[in-house]
Scaffold this active site. Structure first.
Site, PDB file in Angstrom:
ATOM      1  N   CYS A  77      11.344 -30.515  -3.600  1.00 44.03           N
ATOM      2  CA  CYS A  77      11.475 -29.175  -4.211  1.00 44.03           C
ATOM      3  C   CYS A  77      12.953 -28.992  -4.516  1.00 44.03           C
ATOM      4  O   CYS A  77      13.665 -28.274  -3.821  1.00 44.03           O
ATOM      5  CB  CYS A  77      10.974 -28.088  -3.258  1.00 44.03           C
ATOM      6  SG  CYS A  77       9.372 -28.429  -2.521  1.00 44.03           S
ATOM      7  N   ALA A  78      13.422 -29.659  -5.558  1.00 41.08           N
ATOM      8  CA  ALA A  78      14.865 -29.910  -5.693  1.00 41.08           C
ATOM      9  C   ALA A  78      15.659 -28.832  -6.438  1.00 41.08           C
ATOM     10  O   ALA A  78      16.858 -28.718  -6.253  1.00 41.08           O
ATOM     11  CB  ALA A  78      15.089 -31.244  -6.386  1.00 41.08           C
ATOM     12  N   ALA A  79      15.025 -28.047  -7.325  1.00 40.63           N
ATOM     13  CA  ALA A  79      15.800 -27.138  -8.201  1.00 40.63           C
ATOM     14  C   ALA A  79      16.619 -26.142  -7.378  1.00 40.63           C
ATOM     15  O   ALA A  79      16.147 -25.684  -6.337  1.00 40.63           O
ATOM     16  CB  ALA A  79      14.854 -26.389  -9.132  1.00 40.63           C
ATOM     17  N   PRO A  80      17.848 -25.828  -7.828  1.00 46.19           N
ATOM     18  CA  PRO A  80      18.541 -26.309  -9.040  1.00 46.19           C
ATOM     19  C   PRO A  80      19.268 -27.644  -8.858  1.00 46.19           C
ATOM     20  O   PRO A  80      20.040 -28.035  -9.718  1.00 46.19           O
ATOM     21  CB  PRO A  80      19.540 -25.177  -9.313  1.00 46.19           C
ATOM     22  CG  PRO A  80      19.846 -24.614  -7.965  1.00 46.19           C
ATOM     23  CD  PRO A  80      18.602 -24.769  -7.132  1.00 46.19           C
ATOM     24  N   GLY A  81      19.052 -28.314  -7.705  1.00 47.86           N
ATOM     25  CA  GLY A  81      19.550 -29.691  -7.585  1.00 47.86           C
ATOM     26  C   GLY A  81      20.738 -29.907  -6.681  1.00 47.86           C
ATOM     27  O   GLY A  81      21.240 -31.035  -6.583  1.00 47.86           O
ATOM     28  N   GLY A  82      21.217 -28.854  -6.015  1.00 46.91           N
ATOM     29  CA  GLY A  82      22.424 -28.990  -5.184  1.00 46.91           C
ATOM     30  C   GLY A  82      22.342 -30.100  -4.140  1.00 46.91           C
ATOM     31  O   GLY A  82      23.259 -30.911  -3.995  1.00 46.91           O
ATOM     32  N   LYS A  83      21.228 -30.161  -3.423  1.00 47.98           N
ATOM     33  CA  LYS A  83      21.097 -31.157  -2.344  1.00 47.98           C
ATOM     34  C   LYS A  83      20.929 -32.565  -2.917  1.00 47.98           C
ATOM     35  O   LYS A  83      21.510 -33.526  -2.398  1.00 47.98           O
ATOM     36  CB  LYS A  83      19.918 -30.805  -1.431  1.00 47.98           C
ATOM     37  CG  LYS A  83      20.057 -29.454  -0.754  1.00 47.98           C
ATOM     38  CD  LYS A  83      18.825 -29.138   0.085  1.00 47.98           C
ATOM     39  CE  LYS A  83      18.821 -27.697   0.532  1.00 47.98           C
ATOM     40  NZ  LYS A  83      18.598 -26.746  -0.574  1.00 47.98           N
ATOM     41  N   ASP A 126      10.522 -31.080  -9.179  1.00 49.14           N
ATOM     42  CA  ASP A 126      10.109 -29.694  -8.971  1.00 49.14           C
ATOM     43  C   ASP A 126       8.901 -29.384  -9.825  1.00 49.14           C
ATOM     44  O   ASP A 126       8.482 -30.204 -10.648  1.00 49.14           O
ATOM     45  CB  ASP A 126      11.253 -28.698  -9.199  1.00 49.14           C
ATOM     46  CG  ASP A 126      11.228 -27.597  -8.127  1.00 49.14           C
ATOM     47  OD1 ASP A 126      10.155 -26.992  -7.936  1.00 49.14           O
ATOM     48  OD2 ASP A 126      12.264 -27.360  -7.475  1.00 49.14           O
ATOM     49  N   CYS A 170      15.443 -21.895   3.995  1.00 46.32           N
ATOM     50  CA  CYS A 170      16.539 -20.910   4.087  1.00 46.32           C
ATOM     51  C   CYS A 170      16.002 -19.623   4.723  1.00 46.32           C
ATOM     52  O   CYS A 170      16.211 -18.536   4.224  1.00 46.32           O
ATOM     53  CB  CYS A 170      17.170 -20.644   2.722  1.00 46.32           C
ATOM     54  SG  CYS A 170      16.016 -20.013   1.500  1.00 46.32           S
TER      55      CYS A 170
END
Length: 450
Positions: free
Chosen positions: A265-271, A289, A387
């Site tokens: 579940c990557a968006a917006p991609g920071g990790k 995503d 989070c």
């Protein structure tokens, strides 16, 4: 106001969009401001502050209005309700605008919106509030702690009660106070390919104030700039807006050069991008995503950072992808959650929580974790994160996962700074709390496949 735009009308419309239509606050504010890009900096700041403040302090504001109005807030017409709320916010928290101007502007706006017959009502309530607000009595702490904390910190009673049970009075009050603090923007400086000193120097040359964020040397807090999109370090992809708690995910995942990593579940991609950087351009990060819209957000960031080992694709995390079975060295499952850890940045979250929504979230989280488990190679690693600060979504999901899959928790002490180490990190998980750790509320657990 100077620009000829009625800023108070804009504020009312933004608040209605958030409250009545369910729009996210940061999106509603951003869309309104980008529509009127010519507005002077001072007016943009006024609109943002009143919208965010009215939302953050809504329970306290409604308590004040209900103390002085014959008609309770929840029985008012929505435009009148938002006009009064934003006016009371200004009366209580903003000294720069004279009380008489706040009252007059609110009355004029009510008339403009067609509520001519409610002008005396709006005027009467606001002038009474202006005169008598300082004498108002609040719920006494010793008689009803939940009610006191709810009004004092503008947090729904059911959340206050839950956190008192989970975390005790002292920690709960620290969290509630922290949610109302102004949050500086935290960025991850990309020290892979760039020197940290040069990034900071570039920011300072553009008048930005740069401070050290906790725990990680490459994490900085920045303030004092007008627009992040105008900063060279941002345009050139030398930094990414990211909270420290989220940066710790890549530290705890501890990828090695050449690994194959799936971020579900990557968006917006920071990790994903952080992991790509930690592998120094080697290996592959599959950033997935659920929708093309979300994948576009990841791709924008991949391009801006010129990241060569991260690729984005549309893939629903709840649907099993047979191609990925037992392929990944590391799987990240940063699952959709209630978001209670980021209430300080998205205050509308606190008014939208329901028991039913949470039960549905836990089912969704477990569905995603089921699939994540299948993608990890034997002896590979799964990092589960959220989070939120809700135990049902964090510790309880962690225990459920271990009881149902061939994985064991693994200590994260070697991957985190000493001041974060505790009994739980020795076991393999970390719960960060707002007001306690100096970050967002965030949960991270590291599992090893048996």
């Amino acid at each position: 106001m100077t620009s000829g735009i009625n800023t108070r009308e804009m504020i009312m419309e933004i608040l209605l969009q958030i409250d009545e239509e369910g729009e996210h606050s940061h999106i509603a504010i951003r869309n309104a401001l980008s529509k009127y890009q010519f507005l002077p900096k001072q007016e943009r700041a006024f609109i943002t502050r009143v919208c965010e403040g009215t939302l953050e302090y809504r329970i306290l504001i409604d308590y004040i209005i209900d103390s002085f109005s014959k008609i309770p807030v929840d029985k008012m017409k929505p435009p009148i309700r938002e006009i009064l709320r934003s006016a009371v916010y200004q009366l209580k928290f903003m000294d720069r605008v004279p009380d008489s101007a706040v009252c007059n502007e609110a009355v004029k706006l009510a008339q403009k919106k067609g509520f001519y017959n409610l002008k005396p009502f709006v005027n009467g309530v606001l002038r009474t509030v202006a005169r008598q607000m300082d004498e108002l009595e609040y719920p006494p702490r010793e008689e009803n702690l939940v009610r006191y904390l709810s009004v004092r910190y503008s947090m729904p009673e059911e959340l206050v009660e839950r956190w008192l049970n989970d975390y005790g009075e002292e920690t709960t009050e620290k969290m509630l106070a922290d949610f109302l603090e102004e949050k500086p923007v935290t960025v991850r400086c990309r020290t892979y390919l760039n020197s940290l000193d040069k990034i900071c120097e570039s920011l300072k040359n553009q008048g930005v104030k740069v401070e050290q964020a906790p725990y990680l040397p490459y994490a900085k807090r920045i303030s004092g700039y007008n627009h992040i999109l105008a900063l060279d370090a941002f345009i050139q992809g030398k930094m990414v807006v990211q909270d420290v708690s989220s940066m710790l995910v890549a530290e705890i995942a501890n990828p090695q050069k050449g690994d194959y990593v799936i971020d579900m579940c990557a968006a917006p991609g920071g990790k994903s991008l952080h992991i790509g950087d930690k592998m120094e351009g080697f290996g592959t990060v599959d950033a997935r995503d659920i929708s093309q819209y979300k994948v576009n957000l990841i791709e924008e960031n991949i391009q801006r950072l010129n990241s060569i080992n991260v690729q984005a694709k549309v893939q629903d995390a709840t649907i099993f992808d047979v191609e990925s079975e037992c392929k990944a060295d590391i799987v990240l499952a940063d699952v959709p959650c209630s978001g209670y850890g980021v209430i300080g940045k998205k205050p509308e979250i606190k008014y939208r929580s329901t028991a039913q929504k949470e039960e549905e979230l836990v089912i969704l989280q477990r569905t995603i974790l089921d699939k994540a488990a299948e993608y990890v190679k034997p002896r590979g690693v799964l990092v589960f994160s959220t989070c939120t600060i809700a135990k049902e979504e964090n510790e309880e999901n962690m225990m459920w996962f271990m009881n149902n899959h061939p994985f064991k928790l693994e200590s994260i002490d070697e991957f985190i700074p000493e001041e974060l180490r505790s009994e739980t990190t020795g076991l393999g998980y970390l719960q960060m709390l707002p007001g306690v750790h100096g970050t967002d509320g965030f949960f991270i657990a590291r599992f090893r496949r048996k």
